[in-house]
Design a protein around this motif. Structure first.
Motif, PDB file in Angstrom:
ATOM      1  N   ILE A 136       7.421 -12.477 -57.436  1.00 14.27           N
ATOM      2  CA  ILE A 136       7.392 -12.784 -56.249  1.00 14.27           C
ATOM      3  C   ILE A 136       8.569 -13.987 -55.679  1.00 14.27           C
ATOM      4  O   ILE A 136       9.352 -13.286 -54.134  1.00 14.27           O
ATOM      5  N   TRP A 142      -7.875 -17.979 -68.510  1.00 17.15           N
ATOM      6  CA  TRP A 142      -6.864 -18.668 -67.993  1.00 17.15           C
ATOM      7  C   TRP A 142      -5.480 -17.823 -68.395  1.00 17.15           C
ATOM      8  O   TRP A 142      -4.227 -18.377 -68.162  1.00 17.15           O
ATOM      9  N   SER A 143      -5.493 -17.197 -69.715  1.00 19.46           N
ATOM     10  CA  SER A 143      -4.146 -16.441 -69.810  1.00 19.46           C
ATOM     11  C   SER A 143      -4.512 -14.978 -69.229  1.00 19.46           C
ATOM     12  O   SER A 143      -2.673 -14.617 -68.250  1.00 19.46           O
ATOM     13  N   PHE A 144      -5.541 -14.162 -68.090  1.00 14.40           N
ATOM     14  CA  PHE A 144      -4.794 -13.517 -67.491  1.00 14.40           C
ATOM     15  C   PHE A 144      -4.959 -13.235 -65.884  1.00 14.40           C
ATOM     16  O   PHE A 144      -4.371 -13.015 -65.111  1.00 14.40           O
ATOM     17  N   TYR A 145      -6.255 -14.646 -65.354  1.00 12.63           N
ATOM     18  CA  TYR A 145      -6.064 -14.783 -64.380  1.00 12.63           C
ATOM     19  C   TYR A 145      -5.233 -15.358 -63.232  1.00 12.63           C
ATOM     20  O   TYR A 145      -4.599 -16.709 -63.506  1.00 12.63           O
ATOM     21  N   PRO A 146      -4.444 -15.200 -62.119  1.00  5.72           N
ATOM     22  CA  PRO A 146      -3.609 -15.398 -61.213  1.00  5.72           C
ATOM     23  C   PRO A 146      -4.248 -16.612 -60.813  1.00  5.72           C
ATOM     24  O   PRO A 146      -5.385 -16.993 -60.808  1.00  5.72           O
ATOM     25  N   THR A 147      -3.368 -18.348 -60.915  1.00  2.57           N
ATOM     26  CA  THR A 147      -4.000 -19.217 -60.829  1.00  2.57           C
ATOM     27  C   THR A 147      -3.738 -19.297 -58.870  1.00  2.57           C
ATOM     28  O   THR A 147      -2.856 -18.790 -58.552  1.00  2.57           O
ATOM     29  N   PHE A 186       4.717 -14.965 -49.020  1.00  3.44           N
ATOM     30  CA  PHE A 186       5.226 -13.946 -49.018  1.00  3.44           C
ATOM     31  C   PHE A 186       5.277 -13.304 -47.688  1.00  3.44           C
ATOM     32  O   PHE A 186       6.105 -12.511 -47.196  1.00  3.44           O
ATOM     33  N   LEU A 207       6.194 -14.422 -44.756  1.00  2.00           N
ATOM     34  CA  LEU A 207       7.728 -14.311 -45.064  1.00  2.00           C
ATOM     35  C   LEU A 207       7.881 -12.861 -44.654  1.00  2.00           C
ATOM     36  O   LEU A 207       9.143 -12.931 -43.276  1.00  2.00           O
ATOM     37  N   ILE A 208       7.796 -11.512 -44.889  1.00  4.74           N
ATOM     38  CA  ILE A 208       7.963 -10.682 -44.523  1.00  4.74           C
ATOM     39  C   ILE A 208       8.268  -9.949 -42.964  1.00  4.74           C
ATOM     40  O   ILE A 208       9.034  -8.762 -42.625  1.00  4.74           O
ATOM     41  N   GLN A 209       7.303 -10.902 -42.949  1.00  2.00           N
ATOM     42  CA  GLN A 209       6.503 -10.197 -41.497  1.00  2.00           C
ATOM     43  C   GLN A 209       7.632 -11.001 -39.925  1.00  2.00           C
ATOM     44  O   GLN A 209       7.815 -10.342 -39.597  1.00  2.00           O
ATOM     45  N   ASN A 210       8.381 -11.765 -40.815  1.00  2.00           N
ATOM     46  CA  ASN A 210       9.557 -12.359 -40.296  1.00  2.00           C
ATOM     47  C   ASN A 210      10.873 -11.537 -40.510  1.00  2.00           C
ATOM     48  O   ASN A 210      12.193 -12.078 -39.946  1.00  2.00           O
ATOM     49  N   VAL A 246      -0.465 -19.238 -57.615  1.00  2.00           N
ATOM     50  CA  VAL A 246       0.627 -17.973 -57.433  1.00  2.00           C
ATOM     51  C   VAL A 246       0.093 -17.224 -56.272  1.00  2.00           C
ATOM     52  O   VAL A 246       0.781 -16.429 -55.675  1.00  2.00           O
ATOM     53  N   THR A 270      -0.033 -13.580 -66.454  1.00  2.00           N
ATOM     54  CA  THR A 270      -0.229 -13.431 -65.108  1.00  2.00           C
ATOM     55  C   THR A 270       0.870 -14.005 -63.827  1.00  2.00           C
ATOM     56  O   THR A 270       1.475 -13.123 -63.467  1.00  2.00           O
ATOM     57  N   SER A 271      -0.032 -15.133 -64.078  1.00  2.15           N
ATOM     58  CA  SER A 271       0.927 -15.924 -62.940  1.00  2.15           C
ATOM     59  C   SER A 271       2.556 -15.907 -63.656  1.00  2.15           C
ATOM     60  O   SER A 271       3.294 -15.826 -62.167  1.00  2.15           O
ATOM     61  N   MET A 311      -2.641 -16.988 -67.305  1.00  2.00           N
ATOM     62  CA  MET A 311      -0.894 -17.429 -67.444  1.00  2.00           C
ATOM     63  C   MET A 311      -0.174 -16.795 -67.650  1.00  2.00           C
ATOM     64  O   MET A 311       1.245 -16.883 -66.748  1.00  2.00           O
ATOM     65  N   SER A 360       1.632 -18.097 -53.173  1.00  2.00           N
ATOM     66  CA  SER A 360       3.022 -17.680 -52.682  1.00  2.00           C
ATOM     67  C   SER A 360       3.161 -16.884 -53.017  1.00  2.00           C
ATOM     68  O   SER A 360       3.335 -16.348 -51.516  1.00  2.00           O
ATOM     69  N   PHE A 361       1.972 -15.362 -53.035  1.00  3.43           N
ATOM     70  CA  PHE A 361       2.045 -14.104 -52.365  1.00  3.43           C
ATOM     71  C   PHE A 361       2.008 -14.355 -50.434  1.00  3.43           C
ATOM     72  O   PHE A 361       2.117 -13.771 -50.218  1.00  3.43           O
ATOM     73  N   ILE A 366      13.986 -11.569 -37.658  1.00  5.43           N
ATOM     74  CA  ILE A 366      13.998 -10.795 -36.355  1.00  5.43           C
ATOM     75  C   ILE A 366      14.852 -10.740 -34.793  1.00  5.43           C
ATOM     76  O   ILE A 366      13.670 -12.410 -34.866  1.00  5.43           O
TER      77      ILE A 366
END
Lengths: 416, 86
Positions: free
Chosen positions: B11, A329-334, A344, A347-350, A337, B3-4, B1, A340-341, B24
């Protein structure tokens, strides 16, 4: 005297021609009832005590051993299935020929009408459907009855449906079983059979599993050997947690039960020469489906939900699982996230200047796509295999070697 | 949490900056050039696939590598230049 006896026997025999009964003895408290099941009647228009063409049944006659009430239960459904029951008890007792008339025209109950009694039926009717009856006669009295179509009948009953069909499918989550009711036909034509298949799909992977094949002892039950209504109860599969802790919570998933009835015709089996199966060998007659709901346990339907599931069981007996879950729970990204990556990167490809690179990369990676090229180079296949392919591999290898040596020299001379 | 939260902040910040960049606008000429060139390459690739793949890979890698190296040089020059500005 002789004429009188002959006449009496004649009248009795006429009445007794109408119906035949199978008898099961049942005891109900202080009264002794004999449960009587009407069987298929030979009377025209009536088959298997079904409500086919029936708007009333009359002439319930106690022939012998009368002295108490007659009761009967009306079942809603196709024999032997019963989705609802209504019990009626006659209020007349006595020996001899007793006439009753129960008319389906009254919706809240049957109208009891004595012989030659006039009663006006209600405008409320029985709902259109299938019905069958259990009759209980006191003191083992034998009864017969006559089913008739009331010429003034306004209630509409379904004709008895002999089409192979599903009449119900019910899930019992407490016992994890599925009960399927069918009406099917066992033909006398050699090589033709009807067979039931029950599938389950879902359970995250979406893999469709044939339940009936998992129970080889029951295989014979799923082939129609007798025409009629039957029901089958088959356990369905659930996921279980792999944890060995004592407080294991089962993992469940949305699942669908699919049932099919196929007709197999051995006249069109697999061709022994080509190995191909004739499409007429197997014909789908009917199908039904239902979704299993009402789960107990942790429900997982998607990979995202699977990712959110704690990896370890956390309880008094497995405390390390709690610690592991805490670190996750502390370190693994949800998943949010990660989503959202991904957004992202899209988005950057455009956006300039990265988007121009994306266009070029997409165009280059699409070289081997199935789009029609502006021109084509056609060479004989033998020439390609004998000449071009070896040259292609040779030059390609040389180019790779050339690249490696030059890249090494570039790295060697680079300044940071 | 942890890291998130950290990744969410990064981001969000980068997305905010990237959204400031222009979209573009692939001019028809540019798109047509890419498409036509891809068509030619596709036809040749059917005859000599290994050579075409090798050349494209080498050119792409070189462009990325040299572009990255140039980008690094620029950033490094900016970093070194900034303190000397008065």
């Amino acid at each position: 005297m002789k004429c009188y006896l002959l006449l009496r026997y004649y009248v009795l025999s006429v009445f007794l021609l109408l119906l035949f009964f199978g008898v099961v003895k049942t005891s109900y408290g202080a009264l002794s009832y004999t449960q009587v099941y009407p069987v298929a009647s030979t009377t025209a228009g009536v088959t298997h005590i079904d409500s086919s063409g029936i708007t009333s049944f009359n002439n319930l006659v106690c022939v012998t051993g009368c002295g108490g009430t007659l009761s009967f239960t009306v079942h809603t459904g196709v024999y032997p299935n019963s989705t609802a029951t209504s019990t009626y008890t006659t209020g007349v007792s006595g020996a001899g020929l007793i006439w009753f008339d129960y008319n389906f025209l009254k919706g809240t109950g049957l109208v009891e009408r004595k012989y030659k009694e006039v009663k006006t039926p209600s405008s409320t009717f029985f709902a259109t459907g299938n019905y069958w009856f259990d009759f209980y006669s006191q003191n083992n009295g034998s009864y017969y009855m006559q089913f008739s179509v009331d010429s003034s009948g306004v209630a509409t009953f379904l004709p008895f449906n002999t089409t192979t069909r599903f009449t119900g499918i019910n899930i019992a989550t407490s016992t994890q079983t599925v009960n399927i009711q069918v009406y099917w036909n066992a033909t006398t034509t050699s090589g033709i059979t009807e067979r039931l298949f029950i599938y389950q799909n879902g359970l995250i992977t979406g893999y469709t599993e044939l339940l009936t094949d998992s129970y080889p002892l029951l295989q014979s039950m799923f082939t129609a050997t007798t025409t009629g209504a039957f029901n089958f109860t088959v356990p369905y599969k659930v996921l279980l947690s792999s944890s060995t802790a004592t407080t294991t919570t089962p993992i469940t998933s949305t699942s669908t039960i699919l049932a099919y009835i196929y007709q197999y015709n051995n006249t069109y089996a697999t061709d022994p020469f080509t190995g191909l199966t004739d499409s007429r060998y197997k014909t789908l007659l009917t199908a039904t489906t239902t979704t299993i709901t009402g789960y107990t346990g942790y429900k997982i339907d998607t990979i995202q939900q699977l990712n959110l599931y704690p990896e370890y069981e956390c309880s008094i007996t497995s405390f390390t699982g709690c610690l592991k879950n805490a670190f996750i729970w502390s370190f693994y990204p949800t998943q949010d996230v990660i989503n959202s990556f991904n957004n992202f990167t899209e988005l950057i490809q455009n956006k300039a200047p990265f988007g121009y690179g994306s266009i070029v990369i997409r165009a280059i990676t699409g070289i081997n796509a199935s789009s029609t090229p502006t021109f084509t180079v056609n060479i004989p296949k033998t020439l390609k295999t004998i000449f071009f392919t070896p040259i292609d591999i040779l030059i390609g290898s040389a180019l790779w070697l050339f690249f490696v040596f030059n890249f090494y020299k570039r790295i060697k001379n680079i300044t940071i | 949490m942890i890291t998130s939260v950290f990744l969410s902040i990064i981001i969000s910040a980068v997305t905010f900056l990237v959204n400031k960049l222009p979209e573009i606008t692939a001019t028809p000429t540019f798109t047509t050039a890419i498409t036509t060139g891809s068509g030619y390459l596709s036809a040749i690739s059917g005859v000599i696939p290994v050579i075409v793949f090798t050349l494209l890979t080498i050119i792409s890698f070189d462009l990325l590598f040299e572009g990255g190296y140039l980008f690094y040089k620029i950033i490094y020059w900016v970093i070194r230049r900034l303190p000397t500005q008065s």
